[in-house]
Each structure stands twice: as structure tokens, then as C-alpha cells.
Design an enzyme around this catalytic site. Structure first.
Site: not given
Length: 287
Positions: A222, A256
Site C-alpha cells: 500500500k 489480503r
């Protein structure tokens, strides 16, 4: 609490790897590497071999871009879900969508989980999850419009907002008929947040775990990792695993991920240090 994801159940001491499979030509990480159906299926086969319990199939990238309507999204994921379900009956299939229309179609094709990355933008998605008796991931986005980037977002307390919104979403889903054991909350790192917000959520994730709802984290590569370490996409694994260890110590249940084996080892080590898991073997100093 026993976790039920569609037709699959997991004990309360189980951690799950949710491997990302993008049916998009423009995803931020793989740049369309699994856009072609056969390439996406190869990715599924690989992550199953690596031990992923869940695959998360997405037909639209989260970032702004070309408009993708529901019909196009369904064309990317519905038949693919059916193919994966037929080949891997023991695999949990999640679909990353916020649209009730798409959710209904993928559940009919065999999906076990609806991963709503946009925090209930379509209020009818809870009814779809209830009708098909599937699991629902309830995320926090601060009310962001789907496929928009955050801009000067402010919170009095981002963790309190994440807890209130995700628990509120889970309670609405429960009232709609989704099973209690099939609801998961997700602080949604980066979504509706700047880097300081995502770091705060990571540092205080234990507060979300303390709500009693199972927690999913989506940390993999991210922007908050990239900005913290000044690393581009493709060079964020070390930072991702550091954040993963923090979330694992706090008790997150589902991860995830892009990199399955590395994340599995990180989570297993952290859960063992935390006393939730035993070593595979422990003979040093005993024989």
C-alpha cells in the site's frame, strides 16, 4: 469465534491468507499481469499451492480510471468465479465489489465472500449477502465515493471512526440477515486515509480486534508503506511484512496479500510470539 465464509468454517485460532487475483488490465501492483483469464487462473493455482485459504477476485481497480459499469465488471468476474469454484471446491472465493448487482451474480456462480472495499456504498449489498448466506467484509472509508483518492481527509480520531463505521455496517448486515459468524471488519488502510491515518490504525489495531468482530487487514504494497519508507511499488515487501507483524500481534485474522508464503511465515511467527500458536517443533535445549 468460529468464522464461517460461505460453505467453509475456520476455528477461532486460524489465520487466513487471502490472495489477490486481479481481473483488470491496470491494477497498481501487477500492471495487468493477470488480466487474461488463463493468467488469472494460473495465479489462482499458484496461490493455492502456496497455501492460500482464500482468493479475492476483483474486476475493477480501486484507483480512478476508465469507467467500468456493472455489465463489464460481471463479464470479468462471474464466469471466472464459476471456473475457480469447479476446479477448487475447497477454496474460499471472495469477490471484491461494492455493487449489489455484481454481488448477486458472483454468489450465484459460487462466491463465498463479498469484499466491499467501499464501505457500504451500495446499501443493497447486505441483502445480497443475506440472501445467498455468504460472508461480508465491512470496511471503513470515511464515506469516500468509490474509486476516488483521499484529499485532505480529516478525522477527530481515525480509529474511533473506523470502529464506529465498520461495527455499524456489520450490525446493519446482521439486521438484514447475514450470519454473525460471517461478518468481518476491515479498517481499509489507504482508503479514505492519508499515511498518518493508516499508521495510526496499524498502531491501534488491537482496539478493532477488541470489538469482538474478526478483523481483516489489506496492507500489501500500500501507499502508506511506500510513503513511510520512500519505496516505489515493487519494493515494499519488507515494509508490508513489518506492518503485517504489528497487525498479527494485535490479532488480525485475515490478511489480503500479494505475497502468500512471506506473509504466512510473518503471521505465524507473530502469532506464536503472542502465544496464540505453538511452534511446529521445539527441541532446542530439550534433547
Amino acid at each position: 469465534m468460529t468464522l464461517r465464509l460461505g460453505r467453509h468454517t475456520f476455528d477461532d485460532d486460524a489465520t487466513l491468507m487471502m490472495a489477490i487475483v486481479n481481473r483488470t488490465p491496470d491494477s497498481f501492483y501487477d500492471r495487468g499481469a493477470t488480466w487474461a483469464e488463463d493468467k488469472a487462473f494460473e495465479r489462482v493455482s499458484l496461490v493455492v499451492e502456496q497455501g492460500a485459504e482464500v482468493v479475492d477476485i476483483g474486476g475493477i481497480k480501486a484507483a480512478p480510471g476508465v469507467e467500468i459499469d456493472a455489465a463489464e465488471e460481471k463479464s470479468r468476474v462471474v464466469d471466472f468465479v464459476a471456473r475457480v469454484r469447479e476446479t477448487y471446491p475447497g477454496l474460499v472465493i471472495s469477490v471484491d465489489t461494492w455493487r449489489a448487482e455484481v454481488g448477486d451474480a458472483v454468489c450465484a456462480a459460487g462466491a463465498d465472500v463479498l469484499n466491499d472495499a467501499w464501505g457500504g456504498a451500495d446499501p443493497e449489498l447486505v441483502d445480497v449477502a443475506a440472501r445467498h448466506d455468504v460472508a461480508l467484509i465491512c470496511t471503513h472509508t470515511g464515506g469516500a465515493t468509490p474509486r476516488t483518492r483521499p484529499y485532505r481527509v480529516e478525522y477527530d480520531d481515525v480509529v474511533r471512526s473506523a470502529i464506529e463505521d465498520t461495527v455499524g455496517y456489520a450490525e446493519r448486515a446482521l439486521a438484514a440477515g447475514v450470519a454473525r459468524e460471517s461478518l468481518v471488519i476491515d479498517p481499509a488502510h489507504d482508503f479514505g486515509k492519508n499515511t498518518f491515518h493508516s499508521l495510526e490504525v496499524t498502531r491501534r489495531l488491537g482496539e478493532m480486534v477488541a470489538t469482538g468482530w474478526p478483523v481483516l487487514v489489506s496492507l500489501s504494497n500500500k501507499d502508506f508503506v511506500g510513503e513511510t519508507l520512500d519505496r516505489p511499488v515493487g519494493e515494499r515487501l519488507t515494509g508490508t511484512l513489518a506492518a503485517t507483524a504489528i497487525c498479527a500481534m494485535a490479532g488480525a485474522r485475515i490478511y489480503r496479500v500479494h505475497e502468500v508464503p512471506e506473509t504466512r511465515e510473518t503471521v505465524d511467527m507473530a502469532w506464536t510470539i503472542a502465544g496464540r500458536r505453538r511452534p511446529v517443533r521445539a527441541i532446542r535445549g530439550l534433547q
